[in-house]
Design an enzyme around this catalytic site. Structure first.
Site, PDB file in Angstrom:
ATOM      1  N   SER A 144       0.826  -1.209   0.000  1.00 60.65           N
ATOM      2  CA  SER A 144       0.000   0.000   0.000  1.00 60.65           C
ATOM      3  C   SER A 144       0.857   1.255   0.000  1.00 60.65           C
ATOM      4  O   SER A 144       0.651   2.176  -0.800  1.00 60.65           O
ATOM      5  CB  SER A 144      -0.927   0.002   1.220  1.00 60.65           C
ATOM      6  OG  SER A 144      -1.848  -1.051   1.164  1.00 60.65           O
TER       7      SER A 144
ATOM      8  N   HIS B  64      -3.473   7.017   2.114  1.00 62.00           N
ATOM      9  CA  HIS B  64      -3.809   5.618   2.401  1.00 62.00           C
ATOM     10  C   HIS B  64      -5.211   5.505   3.004  1.00 62.00           C
ATOM     11  O   HIS B  64      -5.938   4.529   2.744  1.00 62.00           O
ATOM     12  CB  HIS B  64      -2.766   5.044   3.354  1.00 62.00           C
ATOM     13  CG  HIS B  64      -2.962   3.613   3.705  1.00 62.00           C
ATOM     14  ND1 HIS B  64      -3.406   3.210   4.945  1.00 62.00           N
ATOM     15  CD2 HIS B  64      -2.780   2.475   2.997  1.00 62.00           C
ATOM     16  CE1 HIS B  64      -3.478   1.892   4.991  1.00 62.00           C
ATOM     17  NE2 HIS B  64      -3.114   1.410   3.818  1.00 62.00           N
TER      18      HIS B  64
ATOM     19  N   ARG C 147      -0.150   8.654   4.992  1.00 62.24           N
ATOM     20  CA  ARG C 147      -1.242   8.087   5.775  1.00 62.24           C
ATOM     21  C   ARG C 147      -2.593   8.684   5.364  1.00 62.24           C
ATOM     22  O   ARG C 147      -3.605   7.975   5.326  1.00 62.24           O
ATOM     23  CB  ARG C 147      -1.000   8.295   7.270  1.00 62.24           C
ATOM     24  CG  ARG C 147      -0.061   7.248   7.851  1.00 62.24           C
ATOM     25  CD  ARG C 147      -0.220   7.157   9.359  1.00 62.24           C
ATOM     26  NE  ARG C 147       0.529   6.024   9.870  1.00 62.24           N
ATOM     27  CZ  ARG C 147       0.045   4.814  10.033  1.00 62.24           C
ATOM     28  NH1 ARG C 147      -1.195   4.550   9.695  1.00 62.24           N
ATOM     29  NH2 ARG C 147       0.792   3.848  10.526  1.00 62.24           N
TER      30      ARG C 147
END
Length: 213
Positions: free
Chosen positions: A15, A41, A38
């Site tokens: 990822s 994501h 983050r």
């Protein structure tokens, strides 16, 4: 049987590799790159990084606040639930006052939303804290109003309210005048609790390739 990746460490690694490949991260410092990854994501949209707006010392200020034991003030239970508690550096308090029994009456009295009224109950905790707003634009607007009126300042404001009414405008006001606070925000209507939680997790643990959560 369906064929898909099942190993947590491999999922995280792949990822983050995909984010680095597909997103434009060149403008970010090391700390802000972790936060941007983050955020991306959390929503699956590489272009979310292009809309991140932030002050120069935002990541460092938020990290320092957490490491010194300051609380995280959340505008919703969803934001609080998305923060990985066991990875906070000092068992930091996660405070959400939206369900305080006095909030509804306060909202009615001052003519605003419960989310905005709940911010008034942060005053005893807010100085030097990390504020994570991932739901209500009115919460961010009212926070700025309260700071203008003399409420103590947080170390960092994470501005991720979402929606079609006031979300873009509240974040634009934060970026225009952060009232002396460090800040991170995403421009436009985009936002949400997952982004706000992801930003706090980035401050507390950076990029762990595998979290046993």
């Amino acid at each position: 049987m369906l064929v898909y990746e099942k190993t947590p460490a491999a999922i995280y690694s792949a990822s983050y590799a995909a984010v680095r490949k597909e997103a434009s991260l060149e403008r970010f410092s090391s700390g802000m790159e972790k936060l941007a990854i983050r955020i991306i994501h959390s929503c699956g949209m590489p272009d979310a990084g292009d809309r991140l707006d932030y002050s120069g010392n935002a990541y460092e200020a938020g990290q320092k606040a957490l490491q010194s034991g300051k609380p995280v003030l959340c505008d919703s239970e969803m934001v609080r639930s998305g923060i990985i508690r066991r990875r906070l550096p000092c068992d930091n308090r996660l405070i959400a006052t939206l369900n305080n029994p006095e909030v509804a009456d306060r909202a009615s009295k001052i003519g605003t939303t419960r989310s905005a009224a709940a911010v008034e109950f942060w005053e005893d905790y807010i100085e030097g804290s990390v504020v994570a707003i991932g739901n209500a634009p009115t919460a961010l607007f009212h926070l700025l109003e309260l700071i203008d009126s003399g409420m103590p300042k947080p170390a960092l404001i994470l501005g991720f309210p979402v929606g079609f009414v006031g979300a873009a405008e509240s974040k634009a006001e934060l970026a225009r005048n952060s009232r002396g606070c460090e800040y991170v925000a995403i421009q436009g209507r985009q936002g949400g609790s997952a982004m706000a939680s992801a930003a706090v997790n980035a401050l507390s643990i950076g990029l762990a390739e595998y979290l046993d959560d």
